[in-house]
Motif scaffolding. Structure first.
Motif, PDB file in Angstrom:
ATOM      1  N   CYS A 200       3.219  -8.172   1.732  1.00 34.65           N
ATOM      2  CA  CYS A 200       4.510  -8.849   1.638  1.00 34.65           C
ATOM      3  C   CYS A 200       4.278 -10.256   1.074  1.00 34.65           C
ATOM      4  O   CYS A 200       3.225 -10.849   1.325  1.00 34.65           O
ATOM      5  CB  CYS A 200       5.133  -9.008   3.018  1.00 34.65           C
ATOM      6  SG  CYS A 200       5.290  -7.474   3.901  1.00 34.65           S
TER       7      CYS A 200
ATOM      8  N   HIS B 294      11.500  -9.826   1.794  1.00 34.26           N
ATOM      9  CA  HIS B 294      10.080 -10.169   1.922  1.00 34.26           C
ATOM     10  C   HIS B 294       9.402  -9.388   3.042  1.00 34.26           C
ATOM     11  O   HIS B 294       8.258  -9.634   3.363  1.00 34.26           O
ATOM     12  CB  HIS B 294       9.913 -11.675   2.178  1.00 34.26           C
ATOM     13  CG  HIS B 294      10.033 -12.478   0.921  1.00 34.26           C
ATOM     14  ND1 HIS B 294       9.798 -13.830   0.871  1.00 34.26           N
ATOM     15  CD2 HIS B 294      10.345 -12.121  -0.343  1.00 34.26           C
ATOM     16  CE1 HIS B 294       9.965 -14.266  -0.367  1.00 34.26           C
ATOM     17  NE2 HIS B 294      10.316 -13.256  -1.111  1.00 34.26           N
ATOM     18  N   GLU B 295      10.134  -8.436   3.625  1.00 32.96           N
ATOM     19  CA  GLU B 295       9.539  -7.714   4.760  1.00 32.96           C
ATOM     20  C   GLU B 295       8.965  -6.361   4.373  1.00 32.96           C
ATOM     21  O   GLU B 295       8.228  -5.770   5.142  1.00 32.96           O
ATOM     22  CB  GLU B 295      10.585  -7.535   5.867  1.00 32.96           C
ATOM     23  CG  GLU B 295      10.883  -8.851   6.555  1.00 32.96           C
ATOM     24  CD  GLU B 295      12.081  -8.764   7.459  1.00 32.96           C
ATOM     25  OE1 GLU B 295      13.068  -8.114   7.066  1.00 32.96           O
ATOM     26  OE2 GLU B 295      12.029  -9.330   8.547  1.00 32.96           O
ATOM     27  N   HIS B 296       9.322  -5.860   3.209  1.00 36.88           N
ATOM     28  CA  HIS B 296       8.736  -4.599   2.751  1.00 36.88           C
ATOM     29  C   HIS B 296       7.385  -4.887   2.115  1.00 36.88           C
ATOM     30  O   HIS B 296       7.251  -5.841   1.352  1.00 36.88           O
ATOM     31  CB  HIS B 296       9.610  -3.955   1.675  1.00 36.88           C
ATOM     32  CG  HIS B 296      10.883  -3.365   2.198  1.00 36.88           C
ATOM     33  ND1 HIS B 296      11.793  -2.744   1.389  1.00 36.88           N
ATOM     34  CD2 HIS B 296      11.380  -3.303   3.446  1.00 36.88           C
ATOM     35  CE1 HIS B 296      12.805  -2.318   2.126  1.00 36.88           C
ATOM     36  NE2 HIS B 296      12.582  -2.655   3.366  1.00 36.88           N
ATOM     37  N   ALA B 297       6.424  -4.047   2.388  1.00 37.85           N
ATOM     38  CA  ALA B 297       5.139  -4.182   1.697  1.00 37.85           C
ATOM     39  C   ALA B 297       5.276  -3.596   0.287  1.00 37.85           C
ATOM     40  O   ALA B 297       5.899  -2.554   0.104  1.00 37.85           O
ATOM     41  CB  ALA B 297       4.073  -3.431   2.473  1.00 37.85           C
TER      42      ALA B 297
ATOM     43  N   TRP C 262       3.425  -7.684  -5.777  1.00 39.29           N
ATOM     44  CA  TRP C 262       4.620  -8.542  -5.695  1.00 39.29           C
ATOM     45  C   TRP C 262       4.406  -9.788  -6.534  1.00 39.29           C
ATOM     46  O   TRP C 262       3.286 -10.290  -6.648  1.00 39.29           O
ATOM     47  CB  TRP C 262       4.996  -8.881  -4.261  1.00 39.29           C
ATOM     48  CG  TRP C 262       3.950  -9.588  -3.434  1.00 39.29           C
ATOM     49  CD1 TRP C 262       3.084  -9.024  -2.560  1.00 39.29           C
ATOM     50  CD2 TRP C 262       3.676 -11.006  -3.406  1.00 39.29           C
ATOM     51  NE1 TRP C 262       2.287  -9.990  -1.989  1.00 39.29           N
ATOM     52  CE2 TRP C 262       2.626 -11.212  -2.488  1.00 39.29           C
ATOM     53  CE3 TRP C 262       4.215 -12.109  -4.066  1.00 39.29           C
ATOM     54  CZ2 TRP C 262       2.097 -12.486  -2.212  1.00 39.29           C
ATOM     55  CZ3 TRP C 262       3.700 -13.365  -3.804  1.00 39.29           C
ATOM     56  CH2 TRP C 262       2.656 -13.544  -2.881  1.00 39.29           C
TER      57      TRP C 262
ATOM     58  N   HIS D 204      10.809  -2.388   8.109  1.00 40.04           N
ATOM     59  CA  HIS D 204      10.212  -3.485   8.855  1.00 40.04           C
ATOM     60  C   HIS D 204      10.433  -3.235  10.349  1.00 40.04           C
ATOM     61  O   HIS D 204      11.169  -2.322  10.727  1.00 40.04           O
ATOM     62  CB  HIS D 204      10.872  -4.801   8.443  1.00 40.04           C
ATOM     63  CG  HIS D 204      12.314  -4.887   8.860  1.00 40.04           C
ATOM     64  ND1 HIS D 204      13.295  -4.104   8.306  1.00 40.04           N
ATOM     65  CD2 HIS D 204      12.922  -5.634   9.803  1.00 40.04           C
ATOM     66  CE1 HIS D 204      14.454  -4.384   8.871  1.00 40.04           C
ATOM     67  NE2 HIS D 204      14.261  -5.301   9.790  1.00 40.04           N
TER      68      HIS D 204
END
Ligand code: SF4
Length: 389
Positions: A139, A113-116, A120, A336
């Motif tokens: 994210c 969940h930390e990558h843009a 999503w 991140h």
């Protein structure tokens, strides 16, 4: 098996160094010249696109525990296969940039969940039914809106088509388009059943070293990491062998530069084999929490040999701490911001930054030009909340 094909390619056509990436891929380093036979071997192992135009658009990320995670709300793999099929088969979608990224989260305990991501999607429970919440350019956190699960494929296609309708050739990412069109206006005309949010998406975890229960009774999955994301052909062949012997013969790469072996019955015996291959199987090992880019050993921009320095730092730290060693500001090893970042200034010397939500880049500068002994002493004195991702 695909791992053996990568091992052979790295041995025959490169220096034998294979790196796990933070996009859950493997990259073979040090290939000199072009080698059609290498590509043929990799494609024959199923490690490529169906058509040349389709390669760039397969940037779809799933949880590494998709389909086996006890917490999942649904198995994302059939929907992912349908989306990938369309990404490869629909010619217009080949216009998407290679960096255009889509995340499909089925509610698993493990998820990046930390990558843009440009788009999503995350499974949600609304009134007892499963819906797919989604967001644009960012994210997972608050879903902008949701669609019924059975409309997941239609939603992805509608968003991608609308992006291509609105984007100029220079606008390669969703965030560029959202500078001109609000997210609400972007989604308003989509031909799907929209339920407007915001809907909160639960936070996911990222620690997958060790043994975890599986959705399938009597089975577990085991996570292991090559130190600093670096593998070699014997390690890859060893992984292929133990996956066949103890699991179902498959290996799943994770965006944390580690690998998961699913459908395992005898985890203790497998763990011993993985350790014998040189893999790290516990997050309490200091080396397992360190990440380092290629560094000056293989990258001209590197101001220090980050991988060798990380190995030394692991021996100096009294407990495992999440630290990122970067050879320059490009931060190739981490998409991140890590709790602590050592940014190289010269061989063996680093500036120390601590993550700070109020500051851009690596965070707040804590100390300049430390050698590794000084860095380890300072890191060891940090409060424990700064040790964790
Ligand atoms: S962060 Fe800098 S030094 Fe490290 S691999 Fe990337 S470009 Fe090279």
């Amino acid at each position: 098996m695909q791992a053996r094909a990568v091992a052979e390619a790295a041995e025959r056509f490169a220096g034998g160094v294979v790196e796990a990436t933070n996009r859950a891929n493997l990259q073979i380093r040090g290939i000199t010249g072009s080698h059609p036979a290498m590509l043929e071997g990799l494609l024959a192992a199923g490690l490529g696109p169906r058509s040349s135009g389709g390669d760039d658009v397969r940037n779809l990320m799933l949880s590494p525990s998709a389909g086996i995670d006890p917490q999942m709300l649904f198995d994302t793999r059939p929907l992912a296969a349908q989306i990938l099929d369309s990404l490869q088969g629909r010619e217009r979608l080949h216009e998407l940039s290679a960096k255009f990224a889509v995340l499909l989260d089925g509610g698993e305990a493990l998820a990046m969940h930390e990558h843009a991501h440009d788009l999503w999607l995350a499974a949600l429970q609304l009134d007892g039914d499963i819906w797919l919440g989604f967001g644009l350019a960012g994210c997972p956190g608050q879903a902008l809106a949701a669609v019924p699960l059975h409309q997941g494929h239609d939603l992805v296609m509608a968003v991608l088509e609308r992006f291509l309708d609105l984007a100029s050739p220079e606008q390669t990412r969703m965030r560029h388009v959202l500078e001109q069109v609000s997210a609400e206006d972007f989604i308003a005309p989509l031909a799907v059943t929209l339920r407007l949010g915001p809907f909160p998406v639960r936070k996911a975890g990222s620690d997958c070293l060790g043994t975890y229960p599986q959705h399938q009774a009597g089975k577990v999955f085991v996570g292991a990491a090559p130190a600093l994301g670096r593998l070699d052909p014997p390690m890859l062949r060893g992984l292929a062998r133990v996956a066949e012997q103890y699991g179902d013969g498959t290996l799943r790469l994770t965006p944390w530069q580690s690998v998961i072996l699913p459908h395992v019955v005898d985890a203790p015996a497998l763990t011993l084999q993985l350790q014998a291959l040189g893999l790290l199987c516990s997050a309490s090992q200091p080396l397992a929490r360190l990440i380092a880019c290629t560094g000056s050993d293989g990258c001209k921009k590197g101001l220090a040999d980050t991988k060798a320095d990380a190995r030394l730092l692991a021996t100096l730290l009294p407990t495992a701490q999440a630290v990122h060693l970067s050879g320059c500001t490009r931060s190739c090893a981490a998409a991140h911001v890590a709790p602590a970042t050592l940014l190289a200034t010269s061989a063996g010397h680093y500036d120390l930054y601590l993550r700070d939500a109020g500051q851009p880049g690596f965070g707040a500068l804590r100390a300049r030009n430390l050698d590794l002994h000084a860095a380890s002493e300072l890191l060891a004195r940090l409060p424990t909340e700064q040790h964790h991702d």
